[in-house]
Design an enzyme around this catalytic site. Structure first.
Site, short mmCIF file in Angstrom:
data_model
loop_
_atom_site.label_atom_id
_atom_site.label_comp_id
_atom_site.label_asym_id
_atom_site.label_seq_id
_atom_site.Cartn_x
_atom_site.Cartn_y
_atom_site.Cartn_z
N GLU B 57 16.40 -25.24 -25.09
CA GLU B 57 15.53 -26.42 -25.16
C GLU B 57 16.26 -27.58 -25.84
O GLU B 57 16.07 -28.74 -25.48
CB GLU B 57 14.22 -26.09 -25.87
N HIS B 126 2.51 -18.50 -26.59
CA HIS B 126 2.26 -19.17 -25.30
C HIS B 126 0.93 -19.93 -25.35
O HIS B 126 0.29 -20.11 -24.33
CB HIS B 126 2.20 -18.17 -24.14
#
Ligand SMILES: Cc1ncc(C[n+]2csc(CCOP(=O)(O)OP(=O)(O)O)c2C)c(N)n1
Lengths: 427, 334
Positions: B57, B126
Site C-alpha cells: 500500500e 475488513h
C-alpha cells in the site's frame, strides 16, 4: 549478569549483535576494511546486458580516476575538457555555497543548513550525465543538481532565508527546494518518501510514451524505510525508467551504515534480490559517477528498466548545522577518507590533461566565491529569517493558500480569524 | 444499477474522456478488483492504464503520487480501508501537502478508493471506518457516498479534482441499501429510487450535503451506510426527523447542517466508526458552536463502540435502529 529469563541449561545463551563502527572518538581513524579496486579494473557490461550481468559489479567499485588523476578503463566517459571544467566549477560552487550558507546559519540568518562537503560529485556529475528534462527526486544533499542545472543561487538563498522572495512562501525548512521547471522535485522532510514517487513519475512517463526518465536519491540510512523497498519492487516489476541512487556517505546522523544493514552486504547489492541492474560506484570520482549515471540513463531510455546505483562516498562534515560529528566518530575522519576529495581529484585530472593549472584553479575559486557572495547580498535584500517578530516576511494570509486548489469555508473562516488576531495584537 | 456498477461506470466515463486517467491496485487489472469495481477496464483501456500492483500500500500510494505529479490522474484502490495504514504516511505527509509545500507548483490529482465499514462479517481487519483520521489531515478531501447515483457523480468529481481525494465506499451497501434490519436480505439497489444512475458523465459536487428526508423534530447527520440506518430508524421510531446525508465530510456542508439544526433544534450524529474522536465529535462541536442558541437538547452521538471491530459480534457493534432510537429519545426528551 545471569538473566532471570528461564532457559535450558544445556543450551548456550543467545546474545544480540549490535553493529559498531571500527572507530569511535579518541580512536585512530580506521578505514582498513575498505576494499578499493584499482581504477579501470571493473568491466563495463553493455547497456543492454541482462541485469544479472551487473550483479558482480554490486560488490566492487566502478572507478575511473586513478591515484594520479588519470582516467582509465572501460568506464572512462571520455568527456571533453569544457565539460570537465564545467563540472569542476559546479562542484566548487556547491562547496562555496555550502560554506556561506553554513555561516549564515551560524550568524542567525536562518534556522538550519545541511552541507554536502565531500559528496559534491554525486549530484553534480549526475546532473551533467542526465538530460535537463529528466525529473530528479533528490534528498537534501543534492543541491548540486540545482547548481549544475543553472538554477539561480539567489532563489536558493531566498528559500533558505524564508524571506519575501521565497517562492515557497516560507513553508519549507531551509534547503527543501522545489522547482518543477528545473526538474527538481520538492524535498520532503520524511525520509524515503520520494523514492516510490520517482518510480511513479517514471511509470507515468512510460504510460504516456514520453522519453523523459526519473532519477531518485536516498541516503544509506534511509534505505531501511519501507518506501525504499516498495520503490525498488515497483521499479523492477514495471521496468520503470528510473535511476535509483543510494548515497552511501556512511553516516545517518550518528549511526554508521552498519545500522542500516551495510555491515552484511553492500547497498548496491539490494538490486540483486529485486532482479534489477546494480552498480557500486566510487562517489568521489566525478567521472565514474558520470559514467554510471549515463549507463543507467541510456538503459532506462531504451526501455530496459531501472538501475540501482550505490554512490560510495563519505560525509566529511556534520549531518547538519545541529550536529557535531566529533561526538560519535574520530576527529577529522572525513579528511582521511581513502577515496579522497572529489574536487581535488577532478582538478588533478584536468591538470594532467594539460587543460588546467593552479593559477586558473585559484582564479576560478575566487570567481565562484564572488558569485556566491553577490548572490547572498542580493538575497538578503529580501530579508532573512528572523524569529520572534510579528513583522512576518510573508503575508500571513498566504498560510491558508494552497492547502486545497480552492479555499474551503473552514479555512476562509480561520484565515479571517487569524487576520483579526494579528490586528488585535498590533493595537 | 448497484453501487459497484455505478463506480465501475464512473471509471469508464473518465477513462474514456481522459487518457491521463489510470487505475491501479491489488487485483484491479485482470480480475477487476475483489469487489469487481474495476471489472472490464483493463480489457477496454489496456494494461498500461489499468493494472495490478504488488501488495504494497505504501508503494501504491507512493507511485500514484509520482504519477499524479507527472500529470496523470491515478485512481488507486486500496483493497480494504483497513489496509490503508501502510500507505498512510504517503497520503498524509506527501499527497496532502505537496501542493502546499510547493506553493501550488505541483498538485496531486489522486483519487484513493477504498471499501470501508462493517456489516459483511469481515472481522477486525475488513470492517474499519478510518474516515476521521483523514478528516483530520489538512489537504485531504474525504468523500463517502451513500447510494449508486451519488457514488458515480461523486467519484467523477473526485477524479476531476486537482486535489487528493479519499473516497470511502460503504461496502455493506455495494449491492443494495442496508435498511436497518438484520433479519432479512438487503433489497437490491434496483428497487430503490436512488438507484437511478444516468449513463455518461455527470457530477455530484464535493462539499454539498443532501437532505434525504425532510422533518421538523430532529436533525440526523449521517453518511455512507448510516444514512439508510438513520432513515429506517427514524421510520421505526415514528419520528419526524430530517436526515442529512453529508456525502463529503471534509469540506463538510456547514450551511446544510446549520439550516437544518436551526430549524429542528435537535441533533443526532451517527457513524459506524468508533466513538472517541470520531467525526461525530467534530460534527457535535460544529453544531454546538453555530447553533447553540437554537438547540433544545444536547447533541447526541450514535456510533460504533470504542473497540476493534469484532467478527461474530458485529451486529452488536454496528449502530443499529436500537442505538439510534436511544439517541433520538435522549435528543427529544431533554
Ligand atoms: C521518516 C524520518 N525519520 C527520521 C528522520 C530524522 N532524520 C533526518 S536525517 C536522518 C539521517 C538520514 O541519514 P541518511 O539517509 O544516511 O542520509 P544522509 O543524511 O547521510 O545524507 C534522520 C534519522 C526523518 N527526517 N524522517
Amino acid at each position: 549478569m545471569p538473566s532471570k529469563t528461564e532457559r535450558r541449561s544445556n543450551r548456550p545463551a543467545l546474545s544480540l549483535h549490535v553493529p559498531e563502527p571500527e572507530a569511535r572518538p579518541g580512536d585512530e581513524v580506521d578505514f582498513s576494511r575498505i576494499e578499493i579496486p584499482a581504477a579501470g579494473s571493473v568491466p563495463r557490461p553493455d547497456v543492454s546486458a541482462p541485469a544479472a550481468d551487473t550483479h558482480p559489479l554490486c560488490f566492487t567499485l566502478v572507478r575511473v580516476l586513478d591515484e594520479d588523476g588519470k582516467a582509465t578503463g572501460p568506464w572512462d566517459p571520455r568527456l571533453d575538457a569544457d565539460t570537465l571544467r564545467r563540472m569542476l566549477k559546479d562542484m566548487l560552487t556547491v562547496r562555496a555555497f555550502d560554506e556561506r550558507m553554513f555561516r549564515a546559519q551560524r550568524q542567525g540568518k536562518t534556522s538550519f543548513y545541511m552541507k554536502s562537503l565531500g559528496e559534491e560529485a554525486v549530484a553534480v556529475a549526475a546532473a551533467h550525465a542526465l538530460d535537463g528534462e529528466d525529473m530528479c527526486f533528490p534528498t537534501y544533499r543534492q543541491q548540486g543538481l540545482l547548481v549544475a542545472r543553472g538554477y539561480p543561487m539567489v532563489e536558493m538563498m531566498n528559500q533558505i532565508y524564508s524571506n519575501r522572495g521565497d517562492r515557497l512562501k516560507g513553508r519549507q525548512l531551509p534547503i527543501m527546494y522545489s522547482d518543477k521547471k528545473k526538474g527538481f522535485f520538492s524535498i520532503s522532510g520524511n525520509l524515503g518518501t520520494q523514492y516510490p514517487q520517482a518510480v511513479g513519475w517514471a511509470m507515468g512517463s512510460a504510460i504516456k510514451g514520453d522519453s523523459r526518465i526519473a532519477a531518485a536519491w536516498i541516503g544509506d540510512g534511509s534505505t531501511a524505510e519501507g518506501d525504499f523497498h516498495s520503490a525498488v519492487t515497483f521499479a523492477g516489476v514495471y521496468r520503470a525508467p528510473v535511476i535509483l541512487n543510494v548515497v552511501n556517505n556512511q553516516w545517518a546522523i550518528s549511526s554508521f551504515s552498519g545500522i542500516a544493514g551495510g555491515e552484511l552486504t553492500t547497498f548496491a547489492a539490494r538490486a540483486v534480490g529485486y532482479g534489477i541492474a546494480g552498480l557500486r560506484v566510487d562517489g568521489n570520482d566525478a567521472l565514474a559517477v558520470y559514467a554510471a549515471t549515463r549507463w543507467a540513463a541510456d538503459r532506462a531510455r531504451s526501455n530496459l528498466g531501472p538501475t540501482l546505483i550505490e554512490m560510495f562516498t563519505y560525509r566529511v562534515e556534520g549531518h547538519s548545522t545541529s550536529d557535531d560529528p566529533n561526538a560519535y566518530r574520530p576527529q577529522g575522519a572525513g579528511r582521511q577518507w581513502p577515496l579522497g576529495d572529489p574536487i581535488e581529484r577532478l582538478k588533478r585530472h584536468l591538470v594532467g590533461l594539460g587543460e588546467w593549472d593552479d593559477a586558473r584553479h585559484e582564479a576560478l575559486t575566487a570567481k565562484v566565491d564572488a558569485e556566491v557572495r553577490a548572490a547572498q547580498k542580493e538575497a538578503e535584500k529580501q530579508g532573512t529569517l528572523v524569529a520572534s517578530t510579528i513583522d512576518f516576511p510573508q503575508d500571513v494570509r498566504t498560510m491558508f493558500e494552497d492547502v486545497y486548489e480552492e479555499m474551503p469555508w473552514h479555512l476562509k473562516e480561520q484565515q479571517a480569524q487569524m487576520v483579526a488576531e494579528l490586528e488585535a495584537k498590533k493595537k | 444499477m448497484n453501487m459497484i456498477q455505478a463506480i465501475n461506470s464512473a471509471h469508464h466515463v473518465m477513462m474514456e474522456r481522459d487518457d491521463s486517467t489510470v487505475a491501479l491496485g491489488e487485483d484491479v487489472g485482470f480480475f477487476g478488483g475483489v469487489f469487481r469495481a474495476t471489472e472490464g477496464l483493463q480489457k477496454t483501456y489496456g494494461r498500461s492504464r489499468v493494472f495490478d500492483t504488488p501488495i504494497s500500500e505504501g508503494g501504491i500510494m507512493g507511485v500514484a503520487i509520482g504519477m499524479a505529479t507527472y500529470g496523470l490522474r491515478p485512481i488507486a484502490e486500496i483493497q480494504f480501508a483497513d489496509y490503508i495504514y501502510p500507505g498512510f504516511d504517503q497520503i498524509v505527509s506527501e499527497a496532502a501537502r505537496i501542493r502546499y509545500r510547493t506553493a501550488g507548483e505541483w498538485c496531486v490529482p489522486l483519487t484513493i478508493r477504498s471499501p470501508y465499514g462493517g456489516g459483511i462479517f469481515g472481522g477486525q481487519t475488513h470492517s474499519q471506518s478510518p474516515e476521521a483520521l483523514f478528516a483530520h489531515i489538512a489537504g485531504i478531501t474525504t468523500v463517502i457516498p451513500s447510494n449508486p447515483h451519488d457514488a458515480k457523480g461523486l467519484l467523477i468529481s473526485a477524479i476531476e479534482s486537482n486535489d487528493p481525494v479519499v473516497f470511502f465506499e460503504p461496502k455493506r451497501i455495494y449491492n443494495g441499501p442496508f435498511d436497518g434490519f438484520f433479519d432479512r436480505p438487503v433489497t437490491p439497489w434496483a428497487k430503490h429510487e436512488a438507484s437511478e444512475v444516468p449513463e455518461g458523465h455527470y457530477t455530484v459536487p464535493i462539499g454539498k450535503a443532501a437532505v434525504v428526508r425532510e422533518g421538523e423534530q430532529l436533525t440526523i447527520l449521517a453518511y455512507g451506510t448510516m444514512v439508510h440506518v438513520a432513515l429506517a430508524a427514524a421510520e421505526a421510531a415514528g419520528i419526524d426527523a430530517e436526515v442529512i446525508d453529508l456525502r463529503t465530510i471534509v469540506p463538510v456542508d456547514i450551511e446544510a447542517i446549520e439550516q437544518s439544526v436551526k430549524k429542528t433544534g435537535r441533533c443526532v450524529v451517527v457513524h459506524e466508526a468508533t466513538r472517541t474522536a470520531g467525526f461525530g465529535a467534530e460534527l457535535a462541536a460544529l453544531v454546538q458552536e453555530r447553533c447553540f442558541y437554537h438547540l433544545e437538547a444536547p447533541v447526541q452521538r450514535a456510533t460504533g463502540w470504542d473497540t476493534p471491530y469484532p467478527h461474530s459480534l458485529e451486529w452488536a457493534y454496528f449502530p443499529g435502529p436500537i442505538r439510534l432510537g436511544t439517541a433520538f429519545k435522549q435528543a427529544l426528551e431533554d
